[in-house]
Motif scaffolding. Sequence first.
Motif, PDB file in Angstrom:
ATOM      1  N   GLU A   2     -58.680  23.946 -16.023  1.00  0.00           N
ATOM      2  CA  GLU A   2     -59.636  23.327 -16.943  1.00  0.00           C
ATOM      3  C   GLU A   2     -60.495  22.274 -16.268  1.00  0.00           C
ATOM      4  O   GLU A   2     -61.677  22.160 -16.572  1.00  0.00           O
ATOM      5  N   ALA A   3     -59.918  21.532 -15.331  1.00  0.00           N
ATOM      6  CA  ALA A   3     -60.702  20.508 -14.630  1.00  0.00           C
ATOM      7  C   ALA A   3     -61.848  21.165 -13.859  1.00  0.00           C
ATOM      8  O   ALA A   3     -62.967  20.652 -13.830  1.00  0.00           O
ATOM      9  N   HIS A   4     -61.587  22.305 -13.259  1.00  0.00           N
ATOM     10  CA  HIS A   4     -62.627  23.016 -12.515  1.00  0.00           C
ATOM     11  C   HIS A   4     -63.643  23.646 -13.467  1.00  0.00           C
ATOM     12  O   HIS A   4     -64.838  23.626 -13.203  1.00  0.00           O
ATOM     13  N   ILE A   5     -63.169  24.217 -14.566  1.00  0.00           N
ATOM     14  CA  ILE A   5     -64.072  24.836 -15.533  1.00  0.00           C
ATOM     15  C   ILE A   5     -65.003  23.794 -16.134  1.00  0.00           C
ATOM     16  O   ILE A   5     -66.199  24.040 -16.304  1.00  0.00           O
ATOM     17  N   HIS A 132     -60.225  37.259  -4.644  1.00  0.00           N
ATOM     18  CA  HIS A 132     -59.058  36.387  -4.775  1.00  0.00           C
ATOM     19  C   HIS A 132     -57.979  36.795  -3.772  1.00  0.00           C
ATOM     20  O   HIS A 132     -57.405  35.943  -3.082  1.00  0.00           O
ATOM     21  N   ARG A 133     -57.730  38.091  -3.680  1.00  0.00           N
ATOM     22  CA  ARG A 133     -56.719  38.557  -2.712  1.00  0.00           C
ATOM     23  C   ARG A 133     -57.141  38.238  -1.284  1.00  0.00           C
ATOM     24  O   ARG A 133     -56.353  37.777  -0.477  1.00  0.00           O
ATOM     25  N   LYS A 134     -58.404  38.511  -0.963  1.00  0.00           N
ATOM     26  CA  LYS A 134     -58.881  38.354   0.413  1.00  0.00           C
ATOM     27  C   LYS A 134     -59.038  36.884   0.796  1.00  0.00           C
ATOM     28  O   LYS A 134     -58.631  36.463   1.866  1.00  0.00           O
ATOM     29  N   VAL A 135     -59.658  36.115  -0.079  1.00  0.00           N
ATOM     30  CA  VAL A 135     -59.974  34.723   0.260  1.00  0.00           C
ATOM     31  C   VAL A 135     -58.767  33.819   0.084  1.00  0.00           C
ATOM     32  O   VAL A 135     -58.480  32.975   0.925  1.00  0.00           O
ATOM     33  N   ILE A 136     -58.046  33.981  -0.979  1.00  0.00           N
ATOM     34  CA  ILE A 136     -57.010  33.006  -1.302  1.00  0.00           C
ATOM     35  C   ILE A 136     -55.608  33.494  -0.939  1.00  0.00           C
ATOM     36  O   ILE A 136     -54.936  32.890  -0.111  1.00  0.00           O
ATOM     37  N   GLN A 137     -55.186  34.593  -1.520  1.00  0.00           N
ATOM     38  CA  GLN A 137     -53.798  35.007  -1.326  1.00  0.00           C
ATOM     39  C   GLN A 137     -53.471  35.350   0.118  1.00  0.00           C
ATOM     40  O   GLN A 137     -52.397  35.013   0.599  1.00  0.00           O
ATOM     41  N   ALA A 150     -54.856  18.894  -3.320  1.00  0.00           N
ATOM     42  CA  ALA A 150     -55.921  18.489  -2.383  1.00  0.00           C
ATOM     43  C   ALA A 150     -55.931  19.402  -1.150  1.00  0.00           C
ATOM     44  O   ALA A 150     -56.994  19.839  -0.696  1.00  0.00           O
ATOM     45  N   GLY A 151     -54.750  19.699  -0.621  1.00  0.00           N
ATOM     46  CA  GLY A 151     -54.667  20.575   0.545  1.00  0.00           C
ATOM     47  C   GLY A 151     -55.109  21.994   0.217  1.00  0.00           C
ATOM     48  O   GLY A 151     -55.807  22.642   1.011  1.00  0.00           O
ATOM     49  N   LEU A 152     -54.716  22.464  -0.951  1.00  0.00           N
ATOM     50  CA  LEU A 152     -55.117  23.794  -1.399  1.00  0.00           C
ATOM     51  C   LEU A 152     -56.635  23.883  -1.524  1.00  0.00           C
ATOM     52  O   LEU A 152     -57.251  24.819  -1.022  1.00  0.00           O
ATOM     53  N   GLN A 153     -57.251  22.887  -2.155  1.00  0.00           N
ATOM     54  CA  GLN A 153     -58.701  22.898  -2.336  1.00  0.00           C
ATOM     55  C   GLN A 153     -59.411  22.854  -0.982  1.00  0.00           C
ATOM     56  O   GLN A 153     -60.385  23.574  -0.764  1.00  0.00           O
ATOM     57  N   ALA A 154     -58.901  22.064  -0.069  1.00  0.00           N
ATOM     58  CA  ALA A 154     -59.513  21.976   1.260  1.00  0.00           C
ATOM     59  C   ALA A 154     -59.424  23.322   1.985  1.00  0.00           C
ATOM     60  O   ALA A 154     -60.406  23.779   2.589  1.00  0.00           O
ATOM     61  N   MET A 155     -58.273  23.973   1.922  1.00  0.00           N
ATOM     62  CA  MET A 155     -58.100  25.252   2.606  1.00  0.00           C
ATOM     63  C   MET A 155     -58.969  26.339   1.964  1.00  0.00           C
ATOM     64  O   MET A 155     -59.564  27.155   2.671  1.00  0.00           O
ATOM     65  N   VAL A 156     -59.064  26.351   0.633  1.00  0.00           N
ATOM     66  CA  VAL A 156     -59.915  27.330  -0.046  1.00  0.00           C
ATOM     67  C   VAL A 156     -61.366  27.132   0.377  1.00  0.00           C
ATOM     68  O   VAL A 156     -62.085  28.096   0.666  1.00  0.00           O
ATOM     69  N   THR A 157     -61.811  25.886   0.458  1.00  0.00           N
ATOM     70  CA  THR A 157     -63.187  25.595   0.878  1.00  0.00           C
ATOM     71  C   THR A 157     -63.433  26.112   2.289  1.00  0.00           C
ATOM     72  O   THR A 157     -64.474  26.727   2.566  1.00  0.00           O
ATOM     73  N   LEU A 158     -62.484  25.884   3.173  1.00  0.00           N
ATOM     74  CA  LEU A 158     -62.618  26.376   4.547  1.00  0.00           C
ATOM     75  C   LEU A 158     -62.634  27.908   4.594  1.00  0.00           C
ATOM     76  O   LEU A 158     -63.441  28.502   5.309  1.00  0.00           O
TER      77      LEU A 158
END
Length: 178
Positions: A2-5, A132-137, A150-158
């Motif tokens: 929800e925070a992201h939405i 989602h599978r390719k980028v995140i999982q 915070a670490g998850l968001q940083a890694m997803v951004t990278l």
Amino acid sequence: MEAHIDEIPKKKRVFLCDGATWIWNRVEDSYQDSVQIVDYFHAKEHLSDVVSPILTKQEKSGWLKGQEAHLFQDDVQAVIKELNRLKKIQPKQEDLLEREINYFTKHEHRMQYGSFRKKGYLIGSGPIESAHRKVIQQRLKLSGQRWTMAGLQAMVTLRVAYLSGEWPLLIDLIKKAS
């Protein structure tokens, strides 16, 4: 989530989901002004499942093409009429057909596939699920990994920067910030 939405401007919020009642209840409760789309392939699967016990394989193929044409013309009512027609001639399948009539009636406003496509919206969740599978999982679900938000968001951004070919731009930004 929800925070992201909530960070997305209201005019740009699009929910593309299957027909699960709990999902749409949540969207309706929290994001009434969003664009809401039932995944086209889930809708098509509903149609395929409902006619499987009624039509032969060859009849089913032609029937489905006709219903797809209605859906891409934003004519969900024609699909509902056809399901009602089948209900009259297939009394043994009445419960199944009635369930599907209710499904298409309930989600009619979310099945305006022709209009959604004209506006540039995705009508199927496949590309999103694949990304989602390719980028995140693929990167974040390796054995033994644990992530803070915070670490998850940083890694997803990278990951997004790397996989979208924007890595050199990111490196330049990092260099300029140093």
